[in-house]
Scaffold this active site. Structure first.
Site, mmCIF file in Angstrom:
data_model
loop_
_atom_site.group_PDB
_atom_site.id
_atom_site.type_symbol
_atom_site.label_atom_id
_atom_site.label_comp_id
_atom_site.label_asym_id
_atom_site.label_seq_id
_atom_site.Cartn_x
_atom_site.Cartn_y
_atom_site.Cartn_z
ATOM 1 N N PRO A 36 -65.590 6.819 69.529
ATOM 2 C CA PRO A 36 -66.503 7.073 68.493
ATOM 3 C C PRO A 36 -65.720 7.175 67.099
ATOM 4 O O PRO A 36 -66.442 7.427 66.034
ATOM 5 C CB PRO A 36 -67.287 7.997 68.768
ATOM 6 C CG PRO A 36 -66.679 8.755 69.763
ATOM 7 C CD PRO A 36 -65.690 7.909 70.446
ATOM 8 N N ASP A 88 -54.918 2.261 68.194
ATOM 9 C CA ASP A 88 -53.963 2.159 68.917
ATOM 10 C C ASP A 88 -53.815 3.283 70.241
ATOM 11 O O ASP A 88 -53.589 2.793 71.282
ATOM 12 C CB ASP A 88 -52.367 2.382 68.223
ATOM 13 C CG ASP A 88 -52.257 1.124 67.225
ATOM 14 O OD1 ASP A 88 -52.922 0.245 67.344
ATOM 15 O OD2 ASP A 88 -51.635 1.415 66.245
#
EC number: 2.7.1.138
Length: 464
Positions: A91, A149
């Site tokens: 989130p 990432d």
């Protein structure tokens, strides 16, 4: 007129034409028109794919249904298309918009394509990795990560680790032959199916991390380590740390040992970039499998007796890339001819040189010139390598005091030199590894992605 490959069709559905008014079209001559809509992808600007719809009109209801039935049967035969996915959403990823982006742009496409999903919104670091170790993953066709990432890294480590545990493989053993997972990983946005190499990074028979793009010691290691202290600057921290690291101009002494990748059909300087359906990746994997079979039956030398090469010296940077690492600032990447699935890594050694020459080397990454065409730069295609810093070697030889004298320069008192300091850190796909001695092994096509690689007519930074 347009042509759309079946693999790029998302879904087909009957269209309700009643009550609709159109200003043009041959359908107006039809007494009772029938229609169906094909939802597909189209290529847009800046190498992006967009959701497109094409509506076809038929004069007969039976003909319309025949088209619908035929197209749906063709879609059912696409065995590479997933049916049930596990989705992890960070989130806080995408500037805090990860969940909103998924709900507004991704979920509707999954629903349209009849793909069911189980969604997990992560609440703490490593939750995705921990979840993959605990749940039954056999019911899924793939795992999708929505985030930065870090989320991809969690899913990668969790999936590889879970697969090795299920297969009874000790991933802490540096020479362990890792088992590929049958599940693909999806990074939003995604494409078809692409096999990708993974490098395992070990220290003293302990797995540190897996890497899929860049392992960098020296220049890139110092940048990532320094930038961690400046997260409050946002993305600007990389520019600040990059300039600071360049001006510091530290070099590091050590020994690099590597095993050349004899099975590969390409080389780092052959100007043959990796593309979708890559011949180099396919052929290299076949030759690697043949090489492994011969070693198994004693027809060829095994790894422990193969000829290793050793390079000693002082280095500004040591980089190992599993892919080109192309980006906006470096359109061709750190190693333009590196391949995603050939079972090798391009090992780039930048020896001690002047600050001006190092700047020339860095500038080469922004244009079409050969960045390896310098006397202080060496590049090798390898399947395994080891690095030990001189500082560690001195400690192992009980020469600690001599090591302190050797590496005791203070940069402020030697402004014109390339000062050797004790140890750098490793930049492992954007994460910091502090171990100065590592052992790296490339595992050919260990994971699969929902992706198509780089299409031939697009620029090097256009992954689907």
């Amino acid at each position: 007129a347009c042509s759309v490959p079946v693999s790029e069709i998302i879904a087909v559905e009957e269209t309700d034409v009643h009550g609709k008014h159109h200003s043009s079209g041959k359908w107006q001559k039809m007494e009772k028109p029938y229609a169906f809509t094909v939802h597909c992808v189209k290529r847009a600007r800046r190498h992006r794919w967009k959701w497109a719809q094409v509506t076809f009109w038929c004069p007969e209801e039976q003909l319309c249904h025949l088209w619908l039935q035929t197209l749906r049967e063709m879609l059912e035969k696409l065995t590479s298309r997933p049916k049930h996915l596990l989705v992890f959403i960070n989130p806080f990823g995408g500037k805090g918009q990860g969940k909103r982006i998924y709900e507004r742009k991704v979920a509707p496409l999954f629903t349209l394509a009849s793909i069911t999903t189980d969604i997990i919104v992560t609440e703490h670091a490593n939750q995705a990795k921990e979840t993959l170790y605990e749940i039954n993953i056999d019911k899924y066709d793939g795992i999708v990560c929505v985030g930065g990432d870090g989320m991809f890294s969690e899913v990668l480590h969790g999936l590889i680790g879970r697969t090795q545990r299920s297969a009874g493989v000790d991933q802490n053993h540096p020479r362990a032959v890792l088992v590929p997972s049958s599940l693909r990983i999806g990074i939003i946005p995604a494409g078809d199916s692409l096999a990708m190499d993974v490098s395992s990074v070990h220290h003293n028979s302990t797995l540190l991390r897996y890497s899929v793009s860049l392992l960098g010691y020296g220049f890139y290691g110092d940048i990532i380590k320094d930038s961690e202290k400046k997260r409050w600057l946002g993305l600007a921290r990389y520019d600040f740390s990059g300039l600071k690291t360049f001006l510091s101009h530290h070099c590091y002494e050590g020994t690099v040992s590597f095993l050349p990748a004899q099975h590969t059909v390409g080389s780092p300087r052959d100007r043959k970039p990796c593309r979708a359906g890559c011949f180099v990746c396919r052929q290299s994997k076949q030759q690697l499998e043949e090489e492994q079979k011969k070693a198994l039956y004693g027809l060829e030398a095994a790894e422990d007796v193969e000829e290793w090469q050793v390079v000693c010296g002082k280095f500004l940077a040591i980089n190992a890339t599993n892919m080109s690492c192309a980006c906006r600032r470096s359109p061709r990447g750190l190693s333009p001819a590196a391949h995603l699935g050939d079972g090798s890594s391009d090992l780039i050694l930048i020896r001690k040189c002047s600050r001006f020459n190092f700047l020339r080397f860095l500038i080469r990454h922004t244009n079409q010139q050969d960045q390896f065409d310098f006397t202080f730069v060496e590049v090798y295609r390898v399947k395994k390598f080891q690095f030990t810093s001189k500082h560690v070697e001195d400690e192992d030889s009980d020469l600690k005091e001599e090591g302190k004298k050797r590496f005791g320069h203070i940069c402020s008192s030697h402004p014109s030199c390339c000062c050797a300091v004790s140890n750098s850190s490793w930049n492992c796909d954007g994460e910091v590894l502090h171990s100065p001695a590592i052992e790296v092994r490339v595992h050919c096509q260990l994971v699969r992605l929902f992706a198509r690689g780089i299409e031939e007519n697009l620029k090097p930074d256009s992954h689907s």
